[in-house]
Design a protein around this motif. Structure first.
Motif, PDB file in Angstrom:
ATOM      1  N   LYS A  48       4.569   2.019  18.586  1.00  0.00           N
ATOM      2  CA  LYS A  48       4.204   0.821  19.377  1.00  0.00           C
ATOM      3  C   LYS A  48       2.916   0.610  19.790  1.00  0.00           C
ATOM      4  O   LYS A  48       2.082  -0.442  19.826  1.00  0.00           O
ATOM      5  N   HIS A  49       2.145   1.806  20.194  1.00  0.00           N
ATOM      6  CA  HIS A  49       0.671   1.645  20.748  1.00  0.00           C
ATOM      7  C   HIS A  49       0.102   2.978  20.250  1.00  0.00           C
ATOM      8  O   HIS A  49       0.714   4.009  19.743  1.00  0.00           O
ATOM      9  N   GLY A  93      -4.999  -2.288  21.272  1.00  0.00           N
ATOM     10  CA  GLY A  93      -4.296  -0.925  21.195  1.00  0.00           C
ATOM     11  C   GLY A  93      -2.806  -1.047  20.684  1.00  0.00           C
ATOM     12  O   GLY A  93      -2.211   0.107  20.072  1.00  0.00           O
ATOM     13  N   THR A  94      -2.458  -2.284  20.596  1.00  0.00           N
ATOM     14  CA  THR A  94      -0.710  -2.538  20.257  1.00  0.00           C
ATOM     15  C   THR A  94      -0.882  -2.503  18.649  1.00  0.00           C
ATOM     16  O   THR A  94      -1.710  -2.856  17.772  1.00  0.00           O
ATOM     17  N   ILE A  95       0.279  -1.581  18.056  1.00  0.00           N
ATOM     18  CA  ILE A  95       0.339  -1.371  16.550  1.00  0.00           C
ATOM     19  C   ILE A  95       1.156  -2.639  16.275  1.00  0.00           C
ATOM     20  O   ILE A  95       2.321  -2.764  16.553  1.00  0.00           O
ATOM     21  N   ASP A 123       0.937  -1.234  -0.177  1.00  0.00           N
ATOM     22  CA  ASP A 123      -0.022   0.057   0.125  1.00  0.00           C
ATOM     23  C   ASP A 123       0.908   1.065  -0.017  1.00  0.00           C
ATOM     24  O   ASP A 123       1.789   1.254   0.869  1.00  0.00           O
ATOM     25  N   ASP A 124       0.583   2.081  -1.055  1.00  0.00           N
ATOM     26  CA  ASP A 124       1.467   3.304  -1.023  1.00  0.00           C
ATOM     27  C   ASP A 124       1.016   4.477  -0.273  1.00  0.00           C
ATOM     28  O   ASP A 124       1.601   5.657  -0.025  1.00  0.00           O
ATOM     29  N   ARG A 125       0.001   4.170   0.534  1.00  0.00           N
ATOM     30  CA  ARG A 125      -0.513   5.215   1.628  1.00  0.00           C
ATOM     31  C   ARG A 125      -0.056   4.748   3.107  1.00  0.00           C
ATOM     32  O   ARG A 125       0.125   3.414   3.287  1.00  0.00           O
ATOM     33  N   ALA A 126       0.216   5.694   4.028  1.00  0.00           N
ATOM     34  CA  ALA A 126       0.517   5.348   5.363  1.00  0.00           C
ATOM     35  C   ALA A 126      -0.426   4.631   5.970  1.00  0.00           C
ATOM     36  O   ALA A 126      -1.667   4.714   5.849  1.00  0.00           O
ATOM     37  N   ALA A 127      -0.108   3.454   6.542  1.00  0.00           N
ATOM     38  CA  ALA A 127      -1.134   2.585   7.201  1.00  0.00           C
ATOM     39  C   ALA A 127      -0.377   1.789   8.076  1.00  0.00           C
ATOM     40  O   ALA A 127       0.702   1.582   8.561  1.00  0.00           O
ATOM     41  N   LEU A 128      -1.430   1.442   9.371  1.00  0.00           N
ATOM     42  CA  LEU A 128      -1.004   0.715  10.449  1.00  0.00           C
ATOM     43  C   LEU A 128      -2.371  -0.480  10.667  1.00  0.00           C
ATOM     44  O   LEU A 128      -3.135  -0.160  10.334  1.00  0.00           O
ATOM     45  N   VAL A 129      -1.537  -1.552  11.165  1.00  0.00           N
ATOM     46  CA  VAL A 129      -2.452  -2.453  11.526  1.00  0.00           C
ATOM     47  C   VAL A 129      -2.471  -2.468  13.406  1.00  0.00           C
ATOM     48  O   VAL A 129      -1.434  -2.649  13.793  1.00  0.00           O
ATOM     49  N   ILE A 130      -3.562  -2.328  13.842  1.00  0.00           N
ATOM     50  CA  ILE A 130      -3.688  -2.267  15.269  1.00  0.00           C
ATOM     51  C   ILE A 130      -4.687  -3.476  15.806  1.00  0.00           C
ATOM     52  O   ILE A 130      -5.603  -3.700  15.247  1.00  0.00           O
TER      53      ILE A 130
END
Length: 254
Positions: free
Chosen positions: A116-117, A99-101, A88-95
């Motif tokens: 990290k969180h 609440g932990t990243i 994915d060329d867009r900023a992304a996180l899985v949480i």
């Protein structure tokens, strides 16, 4: 015979959905009963390879169903949170629900780098948005329902506010819900260009500027890329904003 066709169909059903196993056993029993009536010789009532010898096609179907089951099971076990944002060329996180990243596609200097969180996001979010993010993540059943996505504003390292969306992710890992926080920054496409040209009557040259903005390029970057003067591009920017009825680049991107 009907029992034979039903047995083959149920073998594939059970491969895709293990909950169908009991129905498969029932169809197996019905098939053996019908077979016993057709051939009075003694036949084992327990499934075994020897029972399939008289019907190689059924044996082949069961073998294929077993392969499908193994592959589906392997995919479920190997699923990793990072796979859902890979490429994915867009900023992304899985949480996670705690609440932990668990995964990020950010690089050094990016907005989400080394977090990290979700607590690490608090300084980047408005108070109301951080509270809504916490509420979304705390509702662990959100990963399995159809609630609307949560949209928040996040400030990047240059102080620019950008929209992000939080959506539940169907990640089969430990049976726990996950969420993806992803930038709503638009992606350039031929479909988007067609809309801009047909609806807002932008020219090809003007679309090049919007495409550059979608790729995070500045006016100076675009001037160098297209060998045009900054003054010319600024004049075109005014025309773009006028045609689209937006007052700024940020408004147009939204």
């Amino acid at each position: 015979m009907k029992q034979r066709n039903d047995l083959i169909a149920k073998a594939y059903d059970a491969a895709i959905s293990p909950d169908e196993y009991d129905n498969l056993v029932t169809k197996w029993s019905e098939y053996l009963t019908a077979l016993d009536q057709e051939f009075p010789s003694e036949i084992s009532k327990e499934p075994s390879v020897s029972d399939f010898v008289a019907d190689e096609e059924i044996f082949d179907h069961f073998a294929r169903a077993a392969i499908i089951f193994q592959r589906l099971s392997g995919e479920s076990r190997s699923q990793d949170p990072k796979d859902f944002i890979e490429g994915d060329d867009r900023a992304a996180l899985v949480i996670s629900a705690s609440g932990t990243i668990n995964a990020s596609n950010s690089k050094p200097g990016d907005i989400f780098y080394n977090l990290k969180h979700i607590r690490d996001l608090e300084p980047k979010l408005r108070a109301g948005d951080y509270a809504r993010l916490q509420e979304t993540i705390s509702q662990q059943n959100r990963a399995n329902d159809t609630h609307s996505p949560t949209v928040i504003l996040c400030e990047d390292n240059q102080g620019v506010l950008s929209h992000f969306v939080v959506v539940p992710a169907n990640i089969s890992k430990n049976g726990r819900p996950y969420f993806i926080l992803r930038s709503l920054h638009p992606r350039w496409s031929k479909e988007l260009q067609s809309v801009l040209m047909k609806v807002f009557e932008l020219t090809n040259r003007e679309c090049e500027i919007v495409e550059g903005w979608c790729n995070s390029l500045s006016i100076s970057d675009l001037a160098k890329q297209h060998n045009r003067s900054v003054e010319t591009l600024r004049t075109q920017v005014k025309t773009i904003l006028s045609k689209t009825g937006t007052g700024s680049q940020a408004a147009l991107m939204r």
